[in-house]
Scaffold this motif. Structure first.
Motif, short mmCIF file in Angstrom:
data_model
loop_
_atom_site.label_atom_id
_atom_site.label_comp_id
_atom_site.label_asym_id
_atom_site.label_seq_id
_atom_site.Cartn_x
_atom_site.Cartn_y
_atom_site.Cartn_z
N ASP A 94 0.81 -1.22 0.00
CA ASP A 94 0.00 0.00 0.00
C ASP A 94 0.85 1.27 0.00
OD1 ASP A 94 -2.36 -1.43 -0.02
OD2 ASP A 94 -2.49 -1.52 2.17
N GLY A 95 2.14 1.13 0.17
CA GLY A 95 3.01 2.30 0.17
C GLY A 95 2.68 3.26 1.31
N ILE A 96 2.58 4.54 0.98
CA ILE A 96 2.30 5.55 2.00
C ILE A 96 0.87 6.09 1.83
CG2 ILE A 96 4.70 6.20 2.37
CD1 ILE A 96 4.25 8.55 0.46
N THR A 97 -0.05 5.19 1.50
CA THR A 97 -1.45 5.57 1.34
C THR A 97 -1.97 6.21 2.62
OG1 THR A 97 -1.79 3.73 -0.19
CG2 THR A 97 -3.76 4.72 0.79
N ALA A 98 -2.76 7.27 2.47
CA ALA A 98 -3.30 7.98 3.64
C ALA A 98 -4.04 7.02 4.56
CB ALA A 98 -4.23 9.10 3.18
N GLY A 99 -3.83 7.17 5.85
CA GLY A 99 -4.49 6.32 6.84
C GLY A 99 -3.68 5.11 7.25
N THR A 100 -2.59 4.82 6.55
CA THR A 100 -1.76 3.67 6.90
C THR A 100 -0.67 4.09 7.88
OG1 THR A 100 -0.25 4.04 5.05
CG2 THR A 100 -2.16 2.63 4.64
N THR A 101 -0.10 3.09 8.54
CA THR A 101 1.02 3.36 9.44
C THR A 101 2.19 3.96 8.68
OG1 THR A 101 0.37 1.57 10.96
CG2 THR A 101 2.67 2.30 11.03
N ALA A 102 2.42 3.44 7.48
CA ALA A 102 3.54 3.94 6.68
C ALA A 102 3.37 5.42 6.34
CB ALA A 102 3.66 3.12 5.40
N ALA A 103 2.13 5.87 6.19
CA ALA A 103 1.90 7.29 5.91
C ALA A 103 2.36 8.15 7.08
CB ALA A 103 0.42 7.54 5.62
N GLN A 104 2.10 7.70 8.31
CA GLN A 104 2.57 8.44 9.49
C GLN A 104 4.09 8.44 9.56
OE1 GLN A 104 -0.21 6.14 12.26
NE2 GLN A 104 -0.12 8.15 13.26
N VAL A 105 4.67 7.29 9.23
CA VAL A 105 6.14 7.19 9.25
C VAL A 105 6.73 8.16 8.23
CG1 VAL A 105 8.12 5.67 8.88
CG2 VAL A 105 6.06 4.80 10.02
N TRP A 106 6.15 8.21 7.04
CA TRP A 106 6.64 9.09 5.99
C TRP A 106 6.55 10.56 6.41
CZ3 TRP A 106 9.77 9.29 2.21
CH2 TRP A 106 9.67 10.26 1.21
N GLU A 107 5.45 10.92 7.08
CA GLU A 107 5.32 12.30 7.56
C GLU A 107 6.41 12.62 8.58
OE1 GLU A 107 1.36 12.25 9.04
OE2 GLU A 107 0.43 12.70 7.10
N GLY A 108 6.69 11.66 9.47
CA GLY A 108 7.76 11.87 10.44
C GLY A 108 9.11 12.02 9.77
N MET A 109 9.34 11.25 8.71
CA MET A 109 10.61 11.35 7.98
C MET A 109 10.74 12.71 7.31
SD MET A 109 10.70 7.55 6.24
CE MET A 109 12.17 7.89 5.25
N GLN A 110 9.64 13.21 6.77
CA GLN A 110 9.69 14.53 6.13
C GLN A 110 9.96 15.63 7.16
OE1 GLN A 110 5.82 14.18 4.05
NE2 GLN A 110 6.96 14.48 2.17
N ASP A 111 9.36 15.47 8.35
CA ASP A 111 9.65 16.44 9.42
C ASP A 111 11.13 16.42 9.77
OD1 ASP A 111 6.95 17.00 9.48
OD2 ASP A 111 6.52 15.72 11.21
N ALA A 112 11.68 15.22 9.88
CA ALA A 112 13.10 15.10 10.21
C ALA A 112 13.98 15.67 9.10
CB ALA A 112 13.46 13.63 10.44
N SER A 113 13.55 15.52 7.85
CA SER A 113 14.32 16.05 6.73
C SER A 113 14.39 17.57 6.78
CB SER A 113 13.69 15.59 5.40
OG SER A 113 14.39 16.14 4.30
N LEU A 114 13.28 18.21 7.17
CA LEU A 114 13.28 19.67 7.29
C LEU A 114 14.27 20.13 8.35
CD1 LEU A 114 9.45 20.45 7.06
CD2 LEU A 114 11.20 20.93 5.34
#
Length: 225
Positions: A94-114
């Protein structure tokens, strides 16, 4: 006494003819314009002049408005400077589909990238959802020299736990209910027990997962300068 006749060179004679023709055309055009204006009358001329002024004003206004609008839409040309550090996420199909755990992980990674300027990317495991099928995808991330590897989902975690002891220079952040995970993302609970090589951080899904992933990635990236 013999009278001499002055001969004019052909080129000069041709130029004189062209100049005379041009003057004649200009005189004719000016006379025609004057007669046309006389026929129109003062009222019509005033209307035409007003129309010309209005058209010119609209054109000038449109020009400046387009310049302003273009200025608003211009993107920031300052290129973002990234560290030579890559954080890579391995997910289920499902990749980073909205509502999945991976989507939350991806958002956290983007925050860390900033915050850290680390590069982030993700790869979904397609086809059979198993640890065996996840391994080639994980190996691809390792071959790409990913410095921090995040795994979301049971099969991805299992493949990452098996690979961690063989890649001690890589930091792993494992997110999910599988494996030997712990809710404490700031520790490696099995360190020293022979099960954890010391380069793994665990996290379980929850309301604070995004912030915890960002914190874990920031710490891992921070240790790399």
């Amino acid at each position: 006494m013999v009278k001499r006749v002055r001969r004019v060179p052909p080129a000069r004679r041709a130029k004189a003819v062209r100049d005379a023709t041009r003057r004649s055309r200009l005189t004719t055009a000016a006379r025609s314009a004057r007669l046309w204006l006389q026929e129109l009358g003062g009222h019509t001329i005033a209307l035409l002049a007003g129309a010309v002024i209005v058209v010119a004003a609209v054109a000038v206004t449109g020009y400046f408005l387009s310049r302003t609008e273009t200025a608003r839409r211009l993107p920031d040309t300052r290129a973002r400077s990234y560290k030579d550090v890559d954080a890579c996420l391995l997910t289920g199909e499902d990749g980073i589909t909205a509502g999945t755990t991976a989507a939350q992980v991806w958002e956290g990674m983007q925050d860390a990238s900033l915050t850290t300027h680390a590069r982030v990317s993700y790869v979904p495991v397609t086809g059979e959802q198993s640890a065996a099928n996840a391994r080639p995808y994980l190996n691809g991330l390792l071959q790409r020299s990913c410095d921090v590897v995040l795994a979301a989902g049971r099969h991805q975690i299992e493949a990452a736990e098996q690979a961690a002891p063989l890649h001690r220079t890589v930091d792993f952040v494992l997110v999910g209910d599988g494996g030997s995970g712990s809710e404490d993302t700031g520790s490696t609970p099995n360190a020293g027990s022979g099960k954890d090589p010391g380069n793994i951080t665990f996290a379980r899904p929850g309301g604070r997962l995004r912030a915890e992933v960002a914190d874990a990635v920031e710490r891992r990236v921070g240790t790399r300068g």
